[in-house]
Design a protein around this motif. Structure first.
Motif, PDB file in Angstrom:
ATOM      1  N   ASN A 134      47.606  -1.885 -38.859  1.00  0.00           N
ATOM      2  CA  ASN A 134      46.945  -3.045 -38.276  1.00  0.00           C
ATOM      3  C   ASN A 134      45.425  -2.917 -38.400  1.00  0.00           C
ATOM      4  O   ASN A 134      44.844  -1.883 -38.091  1.00  0.00           O
ATOM      5  CB  ASN A 134      47.341  -3.165 -36.805  1.00  0.00           C
ATOM      6  CG  ASN A 134      46.895  -4.476 -36.191  1.00  0.00           C
ATOM      7  OD1 ASN A 134      46.570  -5.423 -36.889  1.00  0.00           O
ATOM      8  ND2 ASN A 134      46.885  -4.530 -34.866  1.00  0.00           N
ATOM      9  N   GLY A 135      44.782  -4.001 -38.854  1.00  0.00           N
ATOM     10  CA  GLY A 135      43.330  -4.001 -39.012  1.00  0.00           C
ATOM     11  C   GLY A 135      42.868  -3.747 -40.421  1.00  0.00           C
ATOM     12  O   GLY A 135      41.673  -3.893 -40.724  1.00  0.00           O
ATOM     13  N   GLU A 257      51.144  -0.047 -35.816  1.00  0.00           N
ATOM     14  CA  GLU A 257      50.960  -1.102 -34.820  1.00  0.00           C
ATOM     15  C   GLU A 257      49.631  -0.979 -34.072  1.00  0.00           C
ATOM     16  O   GLU A 257      49.010  -1.977 -33.712  1.00  0.00           O
ATOM     17  CB  GLU A 257      52.116  -1.075 -33.813  1.00  0.00           C
ATOM     18  CG  GLU A 257      53.488  -1.349 -34.413  1.00  0.00           C
ATOM     19  CD  GLU A 257      53.708  -2.819 -34.739  1.00  0.00           C
ATOM     20  OE1 GLU A 257      52.881  -3.644 -34.315  1.00  0.00           O
ATOM     21  OE2 GLU A 257      54.704  -3.130 -35.412  1.00  0.00           O
ATOM     22  N   THR A 258      49.186   0.249 -33.825  1.00  0.00           N
ATOM     23  CA  THR A 258      47.939   0.453 -33.079  1.00  0.00           C
ATOM     24  C   THR A 258      46.730   0.555 -33.978  1.00  0.00           C
ATOM     25  O   THR A 258      45.608   0.700 -33.486  1.00  0.00           O
ATOM     26  CB  THR A 258      48.040   1.733 -32.229  1.00  0.00           C
ATOM     27  OG1 THR A 258      48.243   2.865 -33.103  1.00  0.00           O
ATOM     28  CG2 THR A 258      49.192   1.645 -31.245  1.00  0.00           C
ATOM     29  N   GLY A 259      46.935   0.491 -35.297  1.00  0.00           N
ATOM     30  CA  GLY A 259      45.812   0.520 -36.235  1.00  0.00           C
ATOM     31  C   GLY A 259      45.161   1.872 -36.384  1.00  0.00           C
ATOM     32  O   GLY A 259      43.984   1.954 -36.770  1.00  0.00           O
ATOM     33  N   SER A 452      41.256   9.567 -45.603  1.00  0.00           N
ATOM     34  CA  SER A 452      42.050   8.457 -46.116  1.00  0.00           C
ATOM     35  C   SER A 452      41.171   7.465 -46.865  1.00  0.00           C
ATOM     36  O   SER A 452      40.006   7.259 -46.513  1.00  0.00           O
ATOM     37  CB  SER A 452      42.764   7.751 -44.960  1.00  0.00           C
ATOM     38  OG  SER A 452      43.399   6.572 -45.411  1.00  0.00           O
ATOM     39  N   LYS A 453      41.755   6.830 -47.865  1.00  0.00           N
ATOM     40  CA  LYS A 453      41.064   5.748 -48.569  1.00  0.00           C
ATOM     41  C   LYS A 453      40.893   4.533 -47.659  1.00  0.00           C
ATOM     42  O   LYS A 453      40.018   3.702 -47.916  1.00  0.00           O
ATOM     43  CB  LYS A 453      41.841   5.365 -49.828  1.00  0.00           C
ATOM     44  CG  LYS A 453      41.830   6.446 -50.903  1.00  0.00           C
ATOM     45  CD  LYS A 453      42.647   6.044 -52.121  1.00  0.00           C
ATOM     46  CE  LYS A 453      42.624   7.130 -53.179  1.00  0.00           C
ATOM     47  NZ  LYS A 453      43.456   6.782 -54.367  1.00  0.00           N
ATOM     48  N   ARG A 454      41.723   4.453 -46.625  1.00  0.00           N
ATOM     49  CA  ARG A 454      41.521   3.423 -45.600  1.00  0.00           C
ATOM     50  C   ARG A 454      40.588   4.022 -44.547  1.00  0.00           C
ATOM     51  O   ARG A 454      41.007   4.797 -43.687  1.00  0.00           O
ATOM     52  CB  ARG A 454      42.862   2.987 -44.987  1.00  0.00           C
ATOM     53  CG  ARG A 454      43.695   2.166 -45.950  1.00  0.00           C
ATOM     54  CD  ARG A 454      44.902   1.554 -45.283  1.00  0.00           C
ATOM     55  NE  ARG A 454      46.064   2.428 -45.320  1.00  0.00           N
ATOM     56  CZ  ARG A 454      47.318   2.036 -45.060  1.00  0.00           C
ATOM     57  NH1 ARG A 454      47.562   0.778 -44.748  1.00  0.00           N
ATOM     58  NH2 ARG A 454      48.316   2.887 -45.103  1.00  0.00           N
ATOM     59  N   GLU A 455      39.343   3.682 -44.660  1.00  0.00           N
ATOM     60  CA  GLU A 455      38.290   4.305 -43.860  1.00  0.00           C
ATOM     61  C   GLU A 455      38.631   4.291 -42.367  1.00  0.00           C
ATOM     62  O   GLU A 455      38.945   3.255 -41.790  1.00  0.00           O
ATOM     63  CB  GLU A 455      36.964   3.562 -44.081  1.00  0.00           C
ATOM     64  CG  GLU A 455      35.743   4.309 -43.583  1.00  0.00           C
ATOM     65  CD  GLU A 455      35.411   5.532 -44.398  1.00  0.00           C
ATOM     66  OE1 GLU A 455      34.894   6.498 -43.821  1.00  0.00           O
ATOM     67  OE2 GLU A 455      35.676   5.527 -45.626  1.00  0.00           O
ATOM     68  N   GLY A 456      38.568   5.477 -41.739  1.00  0.00           N
ATOM     69  CA  GLY A 456      38.811   5.586 -40.317  1.00  0.00           C
ATOM     70  C   GLY A 456      40.268   5.705 -39.921  1.00  0.00           C
ATOM     71  O   GLY A 456      40.586   5.782 -38.733  1.00  0.00           O
ATOM     72  N   CYS A 457      41.159   5.747 -40.892  1.00  0.00           N
ATOM     73  CA  CYS A 457      42.596   5.836 -40.606  1.00  0.00           C
ATOM     74  C   CYS A 457      43.042   7.298 -40.645  1.00  0.00           C
ATOM     75  O   CYS A 457      42.715   8.027 -41.586  1.00  0.00           O
ATOM     76  CB  CYS A 457      43.382   5.014 -41.628  1.00  0.00           C
ATOM     77  SG  CYS A 457      45.129   4.815 -41.221  1.00  0.00           S
ATOM     78  N   ARG A 458      43.768   7.701 -39.635  1.00  0.00           N
ATOM     79  CA  ARG A 458      44.259   9.075 -39.566  1.00  0.00           C
ATOM     80  C   ARG A 458      45.572   9.184 -40.345  1.00  0.00           C
ATOM     81  O   ARG A 458      46.460   8.336 -40.204  1.00  0.00           O
ATOM     82  CB  ARG A 458      44.473   9.476 -38.108  1.00  0.00           C
ATOM     83  CG  ARG A 458      44.897  10.920 -37.919  1.00  0.00           C
ATOM     84  CD  ARG A 458      44.809  11.352 -36.477  1.00  0.00           C
ATOM     85  NE  ARG A 458      45.574  10.511 -35.570  1.00  0.00           N
ATOM     86  CZ  ARG A 458      45.036   9.579 -34.809  1.00  0.00           C
ATOM     87  NH1 ARG A 458      43.729   9.336 -34.855  1.00  0.00           N
ATOM     88  NH2 ARG A 458      45.778   8.852 -33.989  1.00  0.00           N
ATOM     89  N   MET A 459      45.721  10.239 -41.136  1.00  0.00           N
ATOM     90  CA  MET A 459      46.880  10.373 -42.008  1.00  0.00           C
ATOM     91  C   MET A 459      47.900  11.342 -41.427  1.00  0.00           C
ATOM     92  O   MET A 459      47.558  12.434 -40.968  1.00  0.00           O
ATOM     93  CB  MET A 459      46.447  10.834 -43.394  1.00  0.00           C
ATOM     94  CG  MET A 459      45.615   9.803 -44.136  1.00  0.00           C
ATOM     95  SD  MET A 459      45.569  10.106 -45.907  1.00  0.00           S
ATOM     96  CE  MET A 459      44.821  11.706 -45.933  1.00  0.00           C
ATOM     97  N   HIS A 460      49.153  10.911 -41.473  1.00  0.00           N
ATOM     98  CA  HIS A 460      50.281  11.738 -41.054  1.00  0.00           C
ATOM     99  C   HIS A 460      51.182  12.012 -42.252  1.00  0.00           C
ATOM    100  O   HIS A 460      52.344  12.387 -42.117  1.00  0.00           O
ATOM    101  CB  HIS A 460      51.057  11.005 -39.937  1.00  0.00           C
ATOM    102  CG  HIS A 460      52.069  11.855 -39.244  1.00  0.00           C
ATOM    103  ND1 HIS A 460      53.423  11.613 -39.307  1.00  0.00           N
ATOM    104  CD2 HIS A 460      51.925  12.951 -38.453  1.00  0.00           C
ATOM    105  CE1 HIS A 460      54.071  12.511 -38.592  1.00  0.00           C
ATOM    106  NE2 HIS A 460      53.190  13.338 -38.058  1.00  0.00           N
ATOM    107  N   ASN A 461      50.638  11.867 -43.457  1.00  0.00           N
ATOM    108  CA  ASN A 461      51.411  12.010 -44.685  1.00  0.00           C
ATOM    109  C   ASN A 461      51.711  13.473 -44.987  1.00  0.00           C
ATOM    110  O   ASN A 461      50.941  14.375 -44.634  1.00  0.00           O
ATOM    111  CB  ASN A 461      50.643  11.412 -45.870  1.00  0.00           C
ATOM    112  CG  ASN A 461      50.314   9.956 -45.666  1.00  0.00           C
ATOM    113  OD1 ASN A 461      51.166   9.174 -45.264  1.00  0.00           O
ATOM    114  ND2 ASN A 461      49.065   9.582 -45.940  1.00  0.00           N
TER     115      ASN A 461
END
Length: 537
Positions: A134-135, A257-259, A452-461
């Motif tokens: 999200n976002g 869901e929480t972005g 992450s390439k999605r700036e500010g997104c935390r990765m659980h990969n």
């Protein structure tokens, strides 16, 4: 004719029913679980015996079974009471072309039902996508849990994870329409039973008979072992089985869901077939059956896996079965040692024709165990396709310096986590275990900052990209639940005599090896990353 009870609820195909009165494979000591199980059993004992009529329909109403076609309308009306007390037996795989009709009745026309078409089979060749967050802009590379489940056509589901948000998850399924099997840690059993009860339709206007039937086919399973960490979904639809292997727990922030958090997921649809026998299953299906059997998935669900065509499976399953697996020095390449953990990775690499002498590895992980040199070297050798070795530890460590240069680990430091969205509520500090300082080579030069390439997104990969150094070979990927740890991949232990080797696994894990030319795998990580040795975390 409209009074005859052959409604969608009565005729909806489901997974074969298990023995009545059982909800879990082993008797639970949890008082709430026992109370709930008894409640479900009370519903089941009130049900009438299942009839023998075969109805080959999916979503048709007011249609009679063929065996009653010769009866007159008058006789049918007289038998209405009897019909209401009987259950209709549905065989989920019996989708033969059948004509159902009624003689001498102007109110009901003949209905022709054909074999289901493959219109809902979206991923026959398999696909890898990142979870929607999200976002952020949603592209073709992103997918939501709702898009994966497709609840309006779902006939049954097996879902597993380490962590659950059952309140949120219940909205992803239609209630009172299909059974569900939940595989979870023992600590989640009580909440899982309540979730299963909700999906079965308790608390809604679903009839007691339908609720009882769904509860009979539903289960809550807690596999043995220290950590139930695998994340597998089996989604049964009328036309196909959808196999989903992801890195995401069943919580709203894991699915965007929480972005705040992103994960990665493998999806493939396998169509129904009537031409396959259990002894003709490809290796993919055999491994899937074996894993489900070890996890105590109900036998009727495991047997149902035979009903699908796996000919388009170009990937290999790699999983870890928690426990101790025995081998011996003379035969380290035996079936037992190849059945789990990093030895299974080596076996699948060979089966898929990916074996090579030298590779480079980029491992994206959300958790790190103790990075002993022997563990890293053996995992590296497995990625090359080498069978486990019974040689001494010192021989394995001899090529440590070369492996260290070819093995990069992408892991976020605390400073990176603090800057991600939602960090205040979901921050897990980076911990370099003190035992690392006792190792001859502290592997900080292997570890890279993970952004992450999605700036500010935390990765659980959890992604292992393996790049063969031999020219002409495409990179391949492992994606799944396994972090970079011995608990996930296995620890080889030798007894004092040197004749017995045991592979010890603490976690349940599930992943998939994807050959380079089979499926496109998106890379969510900014590369190259800064080494921890250059910039201290």
């Amino acid at each position: 004719m409209s009074d005859i009870d052959l409604s969608v609820e009565a005729a909806r195909p489901t997974m074969p029913l298990s023995k009545p009165g059982k909800l879990i494979e082993k008797k639970s000591t949890d008082e709430d679980a026992n109370t709930t199980a008894q409640t479900y059993q009370d519903y089941q004992t009130k049900e009438a015996k299942i009839g023998n009529e075969d109805v080959t329909m999916l979503d048709c109403t007011n249609v009679m079974p063929t065996k009653n076609i010769e009866k007159s309308p008058k006789r049918l009306i007289q038998n209405q009471g009897k019909k209401r007390k009987e259950k209709t037996s549905i065989k989920g795989q019996n989708f033969k072309k059948t004509k159902l009709g009624v003689k001498n009745d102007a109110d009901c026309n003949a209905v022709t039902l054909s074999i289901p078409t493959a219109t809902n089979i979206l991923y026959p060749d398999g696909v890898v996508k990142l979870t929607w967050v999200n976002g952020y802009t949603k592209t073709d590379d992103h997918i939501t849990l709702e898009e994966i489940v497709q609840k309006d056509s779902l006939k049954g589901a097996v879902i597993s994870a380490m962590l659950f948000d059952f309140t949120w998850l219940s909205a992803q399924f239609n209630h009172g329409q299909h059974p569900v099997v939940v595989i979870c840690p023992a600590i989640c059993k009580s909440s899982a039973l309540t979730f299963v009860k909700t999906i079965a339709g308790f608390g809604s206007n679903v009839s007691k008979r339908v609720r009882g039937k769904l509860m009979t086919a539903s289960r809550v399973v807690s596999p043995r072992g220290a950590c139930m960490h695998s994340k597998l979904q089996l989604l049964f639809h009328s036309e196909h089985l959808r196999v989903v292997i992801s890195t995401a727990n069943m919580r709203l922030h894991d699915w965007g869901e929480t972005g705040s958090t992103e994960n990665i997921v493998f999806i493939q649809d396998f169509p129904l077939t009537t031409e396959q026998k259990s002894n003709e299953l490809p290796i993919f299906a055999q491994d899937l059956q074996r894993f489900c059997t070890f996890q105590n998935v109900p036998k009727d669900v495991v047997n149902k896996l035979v009903s699908y065509n796996y000919s388009k499976a170009k990937v290999g399953l790699v999983f870890s079965i928690a426990g101790e697996h025995a081998g011996n020095t003379m035969d380290m390449d035996n079936e037992v040692m190849k059945s789990s953990g990093y030895p299974m990775l080596a076996r699948v690499v060979r089966q898929l024709g990916l074996r090579t002498d030298t590779v480079e590895i980029e491992y994206t992980t959300s958790s790190i165990g103790v990075l002993y040199e022997t563990f890293i070297v053996r995992l590296y050798n497995a990625a090359c396709g080498e069978a486990p070795t019974g040689r001494s530890i010192n021989v394995d460590v001899a090529n440590w310096s070369q492996v260290c240069q070819r093995f990069q680990v992408y892991y976020p430091p605390q400073s990176t986590v603090d800057k991600t969205r939602g960090a205040s509520s979901n921050v897990r500090k980076l911990r370099i275990i003190p035992d690392l300082k006792k190792i001859r080579k502290i592997p900080f030069d292997m570890i890279r900052y993970c952004l992450s390439k999605r700036e500010g997104c935390r990765m659980h990969n959890k992604i292992m990209k393996v790049i063969p150094r031999q020219s002409g070979l495409a990179p391949w990927h492992y994606i799944g639940s396994a972090n970079l740890s011995q608990a996930a991949w296995g620890r080889l232990q030798t007894d004092p005599t040197g004749r017995q080797h045991n592979l010890i696994l603490e976690n349940w894990e599930m992943g998939v090896v994807i050959p380079g030319d089979a499926i496109k795998v998106p890379d969510p990580v900014k590369k190259p990353g800064i080494a921890y040795a250059v910039q201290s975390p």
